[in-house]
Design an enzyme around this catalytic site. Structure first.
Site, mmCIF file in Angstrom:
data_model
loop_
_atom_site.group_PDB
_atom_site.id
_atom_site.type_symbol
_atom_site.label_atom_id
_atom_site.label_comp_id
_atom_site.label_asym_id
_atom_site.label_seq_id
_atom_site.Cartn_x
_atom_site.Cartn_y
_atom_site.Cartn_z
ATOM 1 N N ASP A 67 -1.948 40.757 62.413
ATOM 2 C CA ASP A 67 -0.529 39.928 61.893
ATOM 3 C C ASP A 67 0.483 40.395 62.725
ATOM 4 O O ASP A 67 0.396 41.136 64.059
ATOM 5 C CB ASP A 67 -0.248 40.622 60.326
ATOM 6 C CG ASP A 67 -0.010 42.680 60.646
ATOM 7 O OD1 ASP A 67 -0.801 42.496 61.531
ATOM 8 O OD2 ASP A 67 -0.707 42.849 59.758
ATOM 9 N N ASN A 136 1.276 50.324 49.290
ATOM 10 C CA ASN A 136 0.407 49.960 48.049
ATOM 11 C C ASN A 136 -0.686 48.848 48.032
ATOM 12 O O ASN A 136 -0.566 48.420 47.137
ATOM 13 C CB ASN A 136 1.742 49.180 48.000
ATOM 14 C CG ASN A 136 1.413 47.536 48.556
ATOM 15 O OD1 ASN A 136 1.239 47.652 50.113
ATOM 16 N ND2 ASN A 136 3.174 46.598 48.878
ATOM 17 N N HIS A 138 -2.050 47.720 50.796
ATOM 18 C CA HIS A 138 -2.072 46.021 51.124
ATOM 19 C C HIS A 138 -3.187 46.214 52.599
ATOM 20 O O HIS A 138 -3.334 47.199 53.046
ATOM 21 C CB HIS A 138 -0.692 45.508 51.989
ATOM 22 C CG HIS A 138 0.304 46.032 52.850
ATOM 23 N ND1 HIS A 138 1.219 46.284 52.773
ATOM 24 C CD2 HIS A 138 -0.236 46.588 53.770
ATOM 25 C CE1 HIS A 138 1.283 46.670 54.312
ATOM 26 N NE2 HIS A 138 0.849 47.281 55.081
ATOM 27 N N GLU A 143 -0.123 41.225 50.753
ATOM 28 C CA GLU A 143 0.924 42.373 49.702
ATOM 29 C C GLU A 143 -0.176 42.401 48.367
ATOM 30 O O GLU A 143 -0.768 41.774 47.902
ATOM 31 C CB GLU A 143 2.246 41.689 49.484
ATOM 32 C CG GLU A 143 3.179 42.178 50.502
ATOM 33 C CD GLU A 143 3.126 43.084 51.120
ATOM 34 O OE1 GLU A 143 2.342 44.858 50.719
ATOM 35 O OE2 GLU A 143 3.777 43.429 52.618
HETATM 36 C C1 F6R Z 1 -1.058 46.127 61.039
HETATM 37 C C2 F6R Z 1 -0.923 46.370 59.268
HETATM 38 C C3 F6R Z 1 -0.358 46.738 58.304
HETATM 39 C C4 F6R Z 1 -1.078 48.624 58.447
HETATM 40 C C5 F6R Z 1 -0.673 49.367 57.280
HETATM 41 C C6 F6R Z 1 -0.379 50.754 57.887
HETATM 42 O O1 F6R Z 1 -0.933 45.461 61.097
HETATM 43 O O2 F6R Z 1 -1.881 45.189 59.075
HETATM 44 O O3 F6R Z 1 -1.357 46.550 56.987
HETATM 45 O O4 F6R Z 1 -2.083 48.700 58.491
HETATM 46 O O5 F6R Z 1 0.563 48.944 57.053
HETATM 47 O O6 F6R Z 1 0.607 51.073 58.626
HETATM 48 P P1 F6R Z 1 0.430 52.689 58.638
HETATM 49 O O7 F6R Z 1 -1.067 52.341 59.482
HETATM 50 O O8 F6R Z 1 2.224 52.394 59.857
HETATM 51 O O9 F6R Z 1 0.489 53.826 57.807
#
Ligand code: F6R
Length: 248
Positions: A67, A136, A138, A143
């Site tokens: 992403d 959450n 995701h 989301e």
């Molecule tokens: C990042 C991504 C997100 C993260 C998620 C966890 O490319 O796609 O889904 O993996 O938000 O983020 P952290 O590792 O910062 O807790």
């Protein structure tokens, strides 16, 4: 699904790093699906270390990222493009033109998303997809919603995600509100999925995703349907699952 429980973040990073290193060692042309955020930093450090010791060669490896924020430039330190170069790509011998990330500067959402989906498909999808998990539930920027989105698409970030990601910015107002992300279908086409989780703030998401019902309200729960998933998590992230069986 295989679940590997580790003591802490450092141990999680080494185990997950080894899993990716094995793929790179076995298949010099592997397609690595990569993620950003706090979770994978230690995994990237592990891979850089192995490269510097001459154990790994990334010359013919390809990378596809999950992403990118919409509307910020590649030179912006908050962009995922910048993150990937800073945390991994510039430290290893991967070719620049073998690293693919959605172009957050393209204002044409439809064009960008379909071009990215085609690119990932043309590479045969990821041999292994590394994922973090949002508080959450995701994955990528998929989301919680009432359906699992199939392909790469533009999303409005959930309030809770903006709140979680503001730690990387000066203030919450600076966090972009939109992003381009691989869809759940794109992620599920990876041959293997490696999801990592560390810390108490991930405990609820880990329980809901891997021990709850499969529902788009918890996007990561779809991984229960993938034939080849490894969850590597630390004690804290697994703390609400201790009374569940460890292998599913
Ligand atoms: C990042 C991504 C997100 C993260 C998620 C966890 O490319 O796609 O889904 O993996 O938000 O983020 P952290 O590792 O910062 O807790």
């Amino acid at each position: 699904m295989r679940i590997i429980k580790c003591e802490n973040y450092a141990a999680m990073s080494i185990i997950a790093g080894k899993i990716i290193a094995d793929i790179v060692a076995k298949n010099r042309k592997a397609v690595l699906g990569l993620a950003t955020g706090s979770s994978p930093v230690g995994v990237y450090e592990y891979l850089i270390n192995k490269y510097k010791k001459g154990v790994l060669d990334f010359k013919e490896i390809k990378a596809v990222n999950l992403d990118e924020y919409k509307g910020i430039s590649k030179t912006n330190p908050h962009s995922y493009y910048y993150y990937m170069h800073d945390k991994l790509f510039k430290h290893i011998n991967i070719s620049n033109d073998a690293c693919f990330i959605p172009d957050g500067t393209n204002p044409d959402e439809e064009a960008e998303c379909s071009a990215y989906e085609r690119k990932v498909a043309s590479l045969g999808y990821a041999d292994i997809q590394l994922l973090g998990i949002g508080r959450n539930g995701h994955i990528g920027f998929n989301e919680p919603s009432d359906e699992f989105p199939e392909e790469t698409h533009a999303v409005c970030l959930a309030e809770s995600t903006i709140e979680a990601n503001k730690r990387f910015f000066d203030k919450a107002e600076d966090v972009p509100t939109k992003a381009y992300t691989m869809g759940i279908g794109t992620i599920m086409k990876a041959k293997e999925i490696l999801i990592i989780a560390s810390g108490l703030d991930k405990a609820e998401a880990v329980r809901n995703a891997f021990f709850g019902e499969v529902t788009p309200l918890v996007p990561a729960s779809i991984l229960q349907k993938h034939p080849n998933v490894i969850l590597v998590c630390d004690r804290e992230a697994f703390s609400l699952c201790e009374n569940k069986c460890s292998d599913r």
